[in-house]
Motif scaffolding. Structure first.
Motif, PDB file in Angstrom:
ATOM      1  N   GLY A 276       0.819  -1.209   0.000  1.00 24.03           N
ATOM      2  CA  GLY A 276       0.000   0.000   0.000  1.00 24.03           C
ATOM      3  C   GLY A 276       0.849   1.254   0.000  1.00 24.03           C
ATOM      4  O   GLY A 276       0.585   2.213  -0.749  1.00 24.03           O
ATOM      5  N   GLU A 277       1.883   1.273   0.819  1.00 18.93           N
ATOM      6  CA  GLU A 277       2.777   2.438   0.881  1.00 18.93           C
ATOM      7  C   GLU A 277       3.510   2.646  -0.440  1.00 18.93           C
ATOM      8  O   GLU A 277       3.667   3.787  -0.910  1.00 18.93           O
ATOM      9  N   GLU A 278       3.946   1.550  -1.058  1.00 20.54           N
ATOM     10  CA  GLU A 278       4.652   1.667  -2.330  1.00 20.54           C
ATOM     11  C   GLU A 278       3.726   2.164  -3.440  1.00 20.54           C
ATOM     12  O   GLU A 278       4.146   2.954  -4.303  1.00 20.54           O
ATOM     13  N   SER A 279       2.480   1.732  -3.428  1.00 16.70           N
ATOM     14  CA  SER A 279       1.529   2.187  -4.446  1.00 16.70           C
ATOM     15  C   SER A 279       1.246   3.674  -4.305  1.00 16.70           C
ATOM     16  O   SER A 279       1.197   4.409  -5.300  1.00 16.70           O
ATOM     17  N   VAL A 280       1.053   4.127  -3.083  1.00 15.95           N
ATOM     18  CA  VAL A 280       0.793   5.546  -2.857  1.00 15.95           C
ATOM     19  C   VAL A 280       1.996   6.387  -3.284  1.00 15.95           C
ATOM     20  O   VAL A 280       1.848   7.421  -3.955  1.00 15.95           O
ATOM     21  N   ALA A 281       3.204   5.961  -2.922  1.00 13.82           N
ATOM     22  CA  ALA A 281       4.409   6.693  -3.314  1.00 13.82           C
ATOM     23  C   ALA A 281       4.537   6.741  -4.836  1.00 13.82           C
ATOM     24  O   ALA A 281       4.904   7.780  -5.414  1.00 13.82           O
ATOM     25  N   TYR A 282       4.219   5.639  -5.508  1.00  7.60           N
ATOM     26  CA  TYR A 282       4.282   5.591  -6.969  1.00  7.60           C
ATOM     27  C   TYR A 282       3.274   6.559  -7.589  1.00  7.60           C
ATOM     28  O   TYR A 282       3.606   7.317  -8.518  1.00  7.60           O
ATOM     29  N   LEU A 283       2.038   6.560  -7.084  1.00 10.24           N
ATOM     30  CA  LEU A 283       1.010   7.434  -7.643  1.00 10.24           C
ATOM     31  C   LEU A 283       1.361   8.909  -7.458  1.00 10.24           C
ATOM     32  O   LEU A 283       1.042   9.745  -8.310  1.00 10.24           O
ATOM     33  N   ARG A 284       2.017   9.241  -6.363  1.00  7.90           N
ATOM     34  CA  ARG A 284       2.391  10.634  -6.118  1.00  7.90           C
ATOM     35  C   ARG A 284       3.407  11.129  -7.152  1.00  7.90           C
ATOM     36  O   ARG A 284       3.516  12.328  -7.396  1.00  7.90           O
ATOM     37  N   GLN A 285       4.139  10.208  -7.765  1.00  8.07           N
ATOM     38  CA  GLN A 285       5.174  10.577  -8.724  1.00  8.07           C
ATOM     39  C   GLN A 285       4.655  10.652 -10.160  1.00  8.07           C
ATOM     40  O   GLN A 285       5.364  11.123 -11.047  1.00  8.07           O
ATOM     41  N   GLN A 286       3.441  10.164 -10.392  1.00  7.45           N
ATOM     42  CA  GLN A 286       2.922  10.089 -11.757  1.00  7.45           C
ATOM     43  C   GLN A 286       1.927  11.217 -11.999  1.00  7.45           C
ATOM     44  O   GLN A 286       1.480  11.900 -11.077  1.00  7.45           O
ATOM     45  N   GLY A 287       1.559  11.381 -13.242  1.00 12.19           N
ATOM     46  CA  GLY A 287       0.568  12.395 -13.590  1.00 12.19           C
ATOM     47  C   GLY A 287      -0.795  11.807 -13.870  1.00 12.19           C
ATOM     48  O   GLY A 287      -1.548  12.329 -14.696  1.00 12.19           O
ATOM     49  N   PHE A 288      -1.128  10.714 -13.185  1.00 11.56           N
ATOM     50  CA  PHE A 288      -2.395  10.039 -13.427  1.00 11.56           C
ATOM     51  C   PHE A 288      -3.567  10.851 -12.876  1.00 11.56           C
ATOM     52  O   PHE A 288      -3.412  11.671 -11.968  1.00 11.56           O
ATOM     53  N   ASP A 289      -4.736  10.566 -13.417  1.00 10.74           N
ATOM     54  CA  ASP A 289      -5.974  11.157 -12.916  1.00 10.74           C
ATOM     55  C   ASP A 289      -6.486  10.272 -11.785  1.00 10.74           C
ATOM     56  O   ASP A 289      -6.995   9.175 -12.032  1.00 10.74           O
TER      57      ASP A 289
END
Length: 381
Positions: A276-289
Motif C-alpha cells: 500500500g505504501e509503495e503504491s501511494v508513493a508511486y502514484l504521487r510521482q505520476q501524472g495520473f488522474d
C-alpha cells in the motif's frame, strides 16, 4: 470507430462485478447515452482478456471464444461515441501485451481505468474469491508470489496496484490513466457515479436495482469451503464453479451464516502494508488522474483484531458442515417436489399448475437458470 475506448482493468475484488452488472444490465440505456459495450454477452470480455493475455488454452476453445476479441473490436469500429471493455483479468497482462491491446484499438483514444482499494482488505477478499473458484490453498500459503505468467489472475500480479500500472501505463499518456480509489465510508453507488463520470454519462440513466455486492464468508465458513473443495471431483467447469460453488454453496449457504471476519498471517499483513505504501508513493510521482483519497490505499494502522483461518478447529468445521447438510436436505426435497410437479404438468390432459414461488435467496439466479434448462429438457424428453 468510437472516439475513445475505456479499458477497465480491475483490480480484482474492487467492485468490478458490481460495476459490470450495472453495465451489462443497462446496455441499451448506455447505448442511447453514447456508450457502446461491445459483445453479445458478458463473457466476451473475459474471453477477450484471454486473447490479449495470450492464454495458450484459448486456441483449443470453441470458435465463439477464440473470436471474442476480434468481434469486440469490430463492434467498436462500427460504433460512434465511447466504448467500454471491462474485465479484471486484464490486470494480469504483460507490458508488451498491454501495448498491443492499446495499439489494436487505434485510431480510438484509449483510456485506462483502474479501480483500487487498500491491499489488506483486497488480499483477504481475493483469497475468498479463490475458494469460490475451487482453490484448496490455505490462506497462510496464499499470495506468496508475484507471478511472471499473464495467466496468473489470483496473486500479487493482479492485486498490486503499482505492478499493474507499471505494465499498462506506458501504453497511454498519464492523463489517460484513471485510478478510482474506493471510499470505504461511502455509499455503495459512489464508485458507480464516479465510473459513469469517466464514461461521460449521467449515472442516473442506469437502473441499479439489479446490482449487488459479492458476499463475504466468515472464517469457519471459508475454511469449510476450502476443505470441501479438496473432496470435490468433476466440478472443474466454469459453469459448475459459478453455479454450485460460488452461487449455491458460498454465497447462498455459507455467506448468509455471517461468521467472524479474519485477517491473514502477520507477515502477510506486513506485506500488505508495504505494498500500500509503495503504491501511494508511486502514484504521487505520476501524472495520473486519481479520483478519491490516496490515504484510502493505505492499510489502516488502527485495524481491529481478527482471527486467522489457520486457527479454525475441526469442531468448528464440523458444525458448519452439519448445518450445510441439514440445509441441503431441504433443498433436495424441494427440488424433487418441483421436478415431480413438472412431470405431472406434462402429463396428457393435465392443466399446468402455476409455478411455485422461489424459496431460495436472491443470489440463486444462476441456479434458477440451470433449473430452467433442466425443465426444458424434461418437457422435450
Amino acid at each position: 470507430m468510437v472516439d475513445r475506448v475505456l479499458l477497465h482493468l480491475g483490480l480484482p475484488k474492487t467492485a468490478t462485478s458490481y460495476l459490470q452488472t450495472i453495465v451489462w444490465s443497462n446496455r441499451e440505456a448506455l447505448a442511447r447515452a453514447g456508450v457502446t459495450v461491445p459483445g453479445s454477452e458478458r463473457r466476451d470480455h473475459l474471453w477477450s482478456s484471454r486473447t490479449i493475455r495470450e492464454d495458450p488454452h484459448q486456441r483449443h476453445k470453441p470458435p465463439r471464444q477464440r473470436s471474442a476479441w476480434d468481434r469486440v473490436r469490430a463492434e467498436l469500429a462500427a460504433a460512434p461515441g465511447t466504448g467500454l471493455v471491462s474485465h479484471e483479468f486484464l490486470a494480469a497482462a504483460s507490458q508488451e501485451q498491454a501495448a498491443r491491446a492499446v495499439a489494436s484499438l487505434a485510431p480510438a483514444e484509449v483510456h485506462l481505468v483502474v479501480t483500487a482499494r487498500e491491499p489488506l482488505g483486497l488480499f483477504t477478499a481475493s483469497w475468498q474469491e479463490s475458494l469460490k473458484n475451487g482453490s484448496t490453498t490455505p490462506m497462510a500459503d496464499y499470495g506468496r508470489t508475484e507471478s511472471a505468467d499473464p495467466r496468473a489472475t489470483w496473486d500479487w500480479r493482479t492485486l498490486d496496484l503499482r505492478l499493474v500500472l507499471q505494465r499498462w501505463a506506458p501504453s497511454v499518456p498519464p492523463e489517460r490513466v484513471h485510478v478510482l480509489v474506493l471510499d470505504p465510508g461511502a455509499d455503495r453507488d459512489d464508485v458507480w457515479r464516479r465510473f459513469a463520470g469517466l464514461l461521460g454519462v449521467d449515472p442516473d440513466v442506469c437502473d441499479l436495482s439489479g446490482s449487488f455486492a459479492n458476499a463475504s464468508m466468515g472464517v469457519a465458513e471459508a475454511e469449510t469451503l476450502r476443505r470441501v473443495n479438496g473432496r470435490l471431483e468433476g466440478f472443474s467447469r466454469a459453469f459448475d464453479k459459478g453455479v454450485y460453488l460460488r452461487s449455491f454453496l458460498a454465497d447462498e449457504r455459507l455467506a448468509t451464516r455471517g461468521g467472524e471476519r479474519f485477517w491473514p498471517e502477520e507477515d502477510q499483513v506486513a506485506d500488505c502494508v508495504r505494498r500500500g505504501e509503495e503504491s501511494v508513493a508511486y502514484l504521487r510521482q505520476q501524472g495520473f488522474d486519481v479520483s478519491g483519497r490516496l490515504e484510502d490505499l493505505l492499510v489502516p494502522a488502527d485495524r481491529d483484531v481478527r482471527r486467522r483461518p489457520a486457527s479454525v478447529s475441526d469442531a468448528e468445521v464440523a458444525e458448519v458442515a452439519v448445518a450445510l447438510v441439514a440445509w441441503m436436505l431441504h433443498d433436495v426435497r424441494e427440488l424433487r417436489s418441483e421436478l415431480a410437479g413438472l412431470r405431472r404438468e406434462d402429463a396428457p390432459g393435465r392443466v399446468p399448475a402455476p409455478p411455485a414461488p422461489a424459496a431460495s435467496p436472491v443470489g440463486a439466479r444462476r441456479l434458477r437458470r440451470g433449473l430452467g434448462a433442466l425443465r426444458r429438457r424434461l418437457r422435450r424428453g
